[in-house]
Every structure is written in C-alpha cells, then in structure tokens.
Scaffold this motif. Structure first.
Motif, PDB file in Angstrom:
ATOM      1  N   TRP A  16       0.880  -1.158   0.000  1.00 51.52           N
ATOM      2  CA  TRP A  16       0.000   0.000   0.000  1.00 51.52           C
ATOM      3  C   TRP A  16       0.923   1.214   0.000  1.00 51.52           C
ATOM      4  CZ3 TRP A  16      -3.666   1.604   4.566  1.00 51.52           C
ATOM      5  CH2 TRP A  16      -4.591   2.548   4.078  1.00 51.52           C
ATOM      6  N   GLY A  18       2.775   4.685   0.269  1.00 55.88           N
ATOM      7  CA  GLY A  18       2.644   5.820   1.172  1.00 55.88           C
ATOM      8  C   GLY A  18       3.542   6.974   0.776  1.00 55.88           C
ATOM      9  N   ILE A  19       3.578   7.983   1.622  1.00 59.03           N
ATOM     10  CA  ILE A  19       4.331   9.206   1.319  1.00 59.03           C
ATOM     11  C   ILE A  19       5.813   8.910   1.077  1.00 59.03           C
ATOM     12  CG2 ILE A  19       5.103  11.398   2.333  1.00 59.03           C
ATOM     13  CD1 ILE A  19       2.357  11.479   3.764  1.00 59.03           C
ATOM     14  N   ASP A  21       7.147   6.548  -0.331  1.00 53.97           N
ATOM     15  CA  ASP A  21       7.413   5.877  -1.618  1.00 53.97           C
ATOM     16  C   ASP A  21       7.330   6.845  -2.791  1.00 53.97           C
ATOM     17  OD1 ASP A  21       7.479   3.242  -0.423  1.00 53.97           O
ATOM     18  OD2 ASP A  21       5.306   3.439  -0.177  1.00 53.97           O
ATOM     19  N   ILE A  69       0.187   7.840  -4.447  1.00 52.14           N
ATOM     20  CA  ILE A  69       0.095   7.555  -3.011  1.00 52.14           C
ATOM     21  C   ILE A  69      -1.315   7.024  -2.728  1.00 52.14           C
ATOM     22  CG2 ILE A  69       0.014   8.625  -0.724  1.00 52.14           C
ATOM     23  CD1 ILE A  69       2.086  10.642  -1.729  1.00 52.14           C
ATOM     24  N   GLY A  70      -1.407   6.004  -1.862  1.00 53.40           N
ATOM     25  CA  GLY A  70      -2.713   5.459  -1.468  1.00 53.40           C
ATOM     26  C   GLY A  70      -3.158   4.294  -2.336  1.00 53.40           C
TER      27      GLY A  70
END
Ligand SMILES: CC(C)(COP(=O)(O)OP(=O)(O)OC[C@H]1O[C@@H](n2cnc3c(N)ncnc32)[C@H](O)[C@@H]1OP(=O)(O)O)[C@@H](O)C(=O)NCCC(=O)NCCS
Length: 168
Positions: A16, A18-19, A21, A69-70
């Motif tokens: 999942w 996130g910031i 990445d 993101i997300g």
C-alpha cells in the motif's frame, strides 16, 4: 534433480503505497517499483530452486501509467524458463485504487536470477515444467529474450576484448 511445475514458483507481494514511496508530485518513484519487482522475482526464483539467488539482470522496464500515493500495488512473479543456473522471472505490476476499485496494469519486467552456492558460485537449478498454453508461451518467449541477451552481451564484450588485446 526433479523437474518442477512453473506454477509452484508463483509469488506475490503487495504494498500500500505511502508518502515515503513518492516524489513531491505524489507519484511513486520508479525505483520503489523496481526494488519490489526485484524482491518478487527473487521470491519466485527461491521457491523454484530452494537456493540462494542473486539478480544477474533486469530487462528494460516500461512504466505505462503513474502510480499514486494510497494505491495498492501488487507484484506477481513466476519463473518463465530455466537454464543451467539461471532463471528468467516475469513480474507483472498492477495498481489498484482501493476507494474506487479501479485497477490497471502498470508495468511488466523480466529479471534473470542466478542460483548460487554458499561461496556465491552459480549452481544448477531444477528443470521447469510448463503445463498450460500460457506457461508454454512464456517459456518460448523467454528463450528468445535469452538469445537476444546473450547475443547483445557477446557483441559488446568481444570488441572490448579485441581492443584490450592479449592479457599479460
Ligand atoms: C550473476 C553472477 C553470479 C554470474 O556469475 P558468472 O561468474 O558470470 O557466471 P557464469 O558466466 O557462469 O553465468 C552463470 C549464469 O548466469 C547467466 N548470466 C550471467 N550474467 C548474466 C546477465 N547479465 N544477464 C543474463 N544472464 C546472465 C549466464 O548466462 C549463466 O546462465 P546458465 O548457468 O543458466 O547458463 C555474478 O555475475 C554475480 O554474482 N553478480 C552480482 C549479482 C548481484 O550481486 N546482484 C545484486 C546486485 S546489487
């Protein structure tokens, strides 16, 4: 060494995003995707060989769509073909927006993983059984890619050796 079905090598990783990445525009770094594709390929190669493996090469990787993101990103890896110590692993990358369910295929990569012994020397792997039409197609295509890789390697290395001249 007993041959093993390609399906037994199948491995999946999911992340999942996130910031950490992403870049400042909110898109996931290509390097993050490549690292996870490498991990998924390593898992598939270990499942087939049951040995330690190293990445010898990763073929060209195209990024068809940005990942945000997300989004939930899945890396699906399977051994396509094996030779003496090396294995070609195909990795398919899919991204899904978990809020909308919208999913898309964002990349495919082919990696060559080599089984090595405790001293890092290439060591033989079991033969691969391709059962389904799709597995047989992947094996045929992997043979073509290997031939191209080895030809390219030879075409680059041979002139360099000639330029260097005899050693000593
Ligand atoms: C990959 C590695 C083990 C190959 O060792 P080598 O001494 O070149 O051994 P060989 O020439 O006998 O090659 C072994 C196999 O790897 C294959 N191979 C080697 N380099 C390759 C390349 N660039 N692309 C595809 N296959 C390759 C060979 O075709 C051979 O396959 P086969 O045994 O199935 O016929 C060695 O180069 C190595 O350890 N590299 C570093 C790996 C690593 O650290 N990866 C992580 C990067 S941070």
């Amino acid at each position: 060494m007993d041959a093993k079905p390609a399906s037994e090598s199948s491995a999946q990783l999911a992340r999942w995003m996130g910031i950490g990445d992403a870049n400042s525009a909110g898109n996931i770094h290509g390097g993050t995707v490549m690292k996870l594709a490498d991990e998924a390929a390593g898992l598939a190669a270990i499942k087939h060989s049951r040995q330690r493996v190293v990445t010898a090469s990763m073929d060209r990787m195209n990024f068809l769509y940005p990942i945000h993101i997300g989004e939930l990103v899945t890396f699906s890896a399977t051994v396509n073909a094996v030779w003496r110590s090396s294995m070609e692993v195909g990795v398919r990358v899919d991204a899904e927006n978990p809020r909308t369910g919208e999913a898309r295929h964002t990349s495919t990569a082919y990696l060559t993983m080599v089984a090595v012994d405790e001293r890092g020397r290439p060591t033989p792997v079991p033969p691969l059984i391709a059962t389904t039409d799709e597995e047989q197609r992947r094996m045929r295509e992997a043979e073509l890619r290997r031939a191209n890789r080895l030809t390219e390697r030879e075409q680059i290395i041979a002139p360099r050796k000639r330029e260097e001249g005899p050693a000593g």
